[in-house]
Design an enzyme around this catalytic site. Structure first.
Site, short mmCIF file in Angstrom:
data_model
loop_
_atom_site.label_atom_id
_atom_site.label_comp_id
_atom_site.label_asym_id
_atom_site.label_seq_id
_atom_site.Cartn_x
_atom_site.Cartn_y
_atom_site.Cartn_z
N ASN A 7 10.72 -27.17 -16.40
CA ASN A 7 10.81 -28.59 -16.06
C ASN A 7 9.63 -28.88 -15.14
OD1 ASN A 7 11.25 -30.98 -14.58
ND2 ASN A 7 13.42 -30.94 -15.07
N GLU A 34 11.11 -33.19 -18.61
CA GLU A 34 10.65 -34.21 -17.66
C GLU A 34 9.14 -34.40 -17.72
OE1 GLU A 34 12.79 -35.75 -14.19
OE2 GLU A 34 13.28 -33.65 -13.80
N ASP A 145 16.32 -27.25 -19.11
CA ASP A 145 16.92 -27.55 -17.83
C ASP A 145 18.35 -27.99 -18.12
OD1 ASP A 145 17.83 -28.56 -15.46
OD2 ASP A 145 16.19 -29.98 -15.17
N ASN A 147 20.79 -28.28 -15.93
CA ASN A 147 21.43 -28.94 -14.80
C ASN A 147 22.86 -28.43 -14.58
OD1 ASN A 147 19.69 -30.75 -13.30
ND2 ASN A 147 19.46 -31.91 -15.19
N ASP A 216 17.98 -23.51 -14.95
CA ASP A 216 17.13 -23.48 -16.15
C ASP A 216 17.42 -22.18 -16.89
OD1 ASP A 216 15.01 -25.84 -15.63
OD2 ASP A 216 15.51 -24.85 -13.73
N ASP A 245 9.46 -29.00 -8.78
CA ASP A 245 10.57 -28.40 -8.02
C ASP A 245 11.26 -27.28 -8.82
OD1 ASP A 245 11.36 -30.50 -9.65
OD2 ASP A 245 12.73 -31.39 -8.21
N HIS A 246 10.91 -27.15 -10.11
CA HIS A 246 11.46 -26.07 -10.94
C HIS A 246 10.41 -24.98 -11.17
CE1 HIS A 246 15.05 -28.28 -12.68
NE2 HIS A 246 14.37 -29.27 -12.16
#
Length: 255
Positions: A7, A34, A145, A147, A216, A245-246
């Site tokens: 991501n 994303e 991802d 989530n 992930d 951030d991933h």
DNA sequence: ATGGCGGTTTTAAACCGA
């Protein structure tokens, strides 16, 4: 064969990092989430120059997914045919006889949000569609991802997160339902160090304090599971300037 | 309890993410 998911939180911002990462990690297949780009703005030429073919499904501002591949892709499907959705969160392709599904599963925001039932319906529709896909493709990999942190050991502070979105029981149940249809979490095929995560909050030194979640994942059908020799999270690009951030997750499949 | 940070857009303040 190496396959990965990442991501990138805006491909516009992160393209240089993706290209740098691919130079250092020349994986065969890379699933991105994303991208946050409309299709007319997708950097096809830059990715081609790096030696990758690419398929993508994007929209303005939010979501957006892509598959980069060193090998030709066929039978491209964008979004779940069983779930009409304005949000661009799925792209699938067949590469070298393996079906790849790249998914950006909704975040859900909070258990009280209207986005939470959307997430659960989305997951239920994903399950239904994957049943059809699995009937046609015994070799299938679901990367993305999710989530969802599947277990407490995937959460830096399970007590603080208990019952919250990303770890709630209905979400974990949906994850287990994917496992029950024959998809295995490649990361857990191997002995792993403790406290390995794939996402850390930008705020309050989340990464430096390793306050993260493992959300992930790369899930594999039986045939691919038997070929899988490794699965790791690559924390290196999370340490670069202006990171996503991933972190990427990479699985290795024997030929 | 709120906001932290970083990306987006309607280039300022609001949204969304996880």
């Amino acid at each position: 064969m190496k396959i990965a998911t990442w991501n990138v939180n805006s491909l516009k911002v992160r393209l240089p990092q993706v290209l740098k990462w691919l130079e250092e990690n020349p994986v065969d297949v890379l699933c991105l989430q994303e991208t946050k780009l409309t299709d007319d703005k997708f950097p096809v030429a830059e990715i081609a120059a790096a030696g990758y073919m690419v398929e993508f499904s994007g929209q303005k501002t939010y979501n957006g997914v892509a598959i980069l591949s060193r090998h030709p892709m066929s039978d491209i499907v964008k979004n779940n045919p069983l779930f009409p959705d304005e949000q661009q969160r799925i792209i699938a392709a067949t590469i070298e006889g393996v079906r790849y599904v790249c998914a950006y599963i909704p975040n859900g925001q909070s258990l009280e949000s209207e986005k939470y039932p959307y997430k659960l319906s989305w997951l239920s529709a994903l399950h239904a569609w994957l049943q059809q896909e699995l009937a046609q493709h015994p070799r299938l990999a679901l990367l993305g991802d999710y989530n969802i942190a599947p277990e407490d050991r995937d959460v830096h502070d399970p007590a603080a997160w208990q019952g919250q979105v990303l770890v709630s029981e209905p979400e974990r149940e949906a994850f287990r339902k994917l496992q029950a249809m024959g998809l295995t979490d490649s990361f857990r095929l191997f002995e792993q160090p403790e406290k390995i995560y794939s996402w850390w909050d930008y705020r309050q030194m989340g990464f430096r304090l390793n306050r993260g979640l493992r959300i992930d994942h790369i899930l594999l059908t039986q045939e691919l599971k038997e070929r899988c020799t490794a699965c790791v999270v690559d924390k290196v690009p999370r340490k670069w300037e202006q990171p996503s951030d991933h972190a990427p997750v990479i699985a290795t499949l024997a030929d």
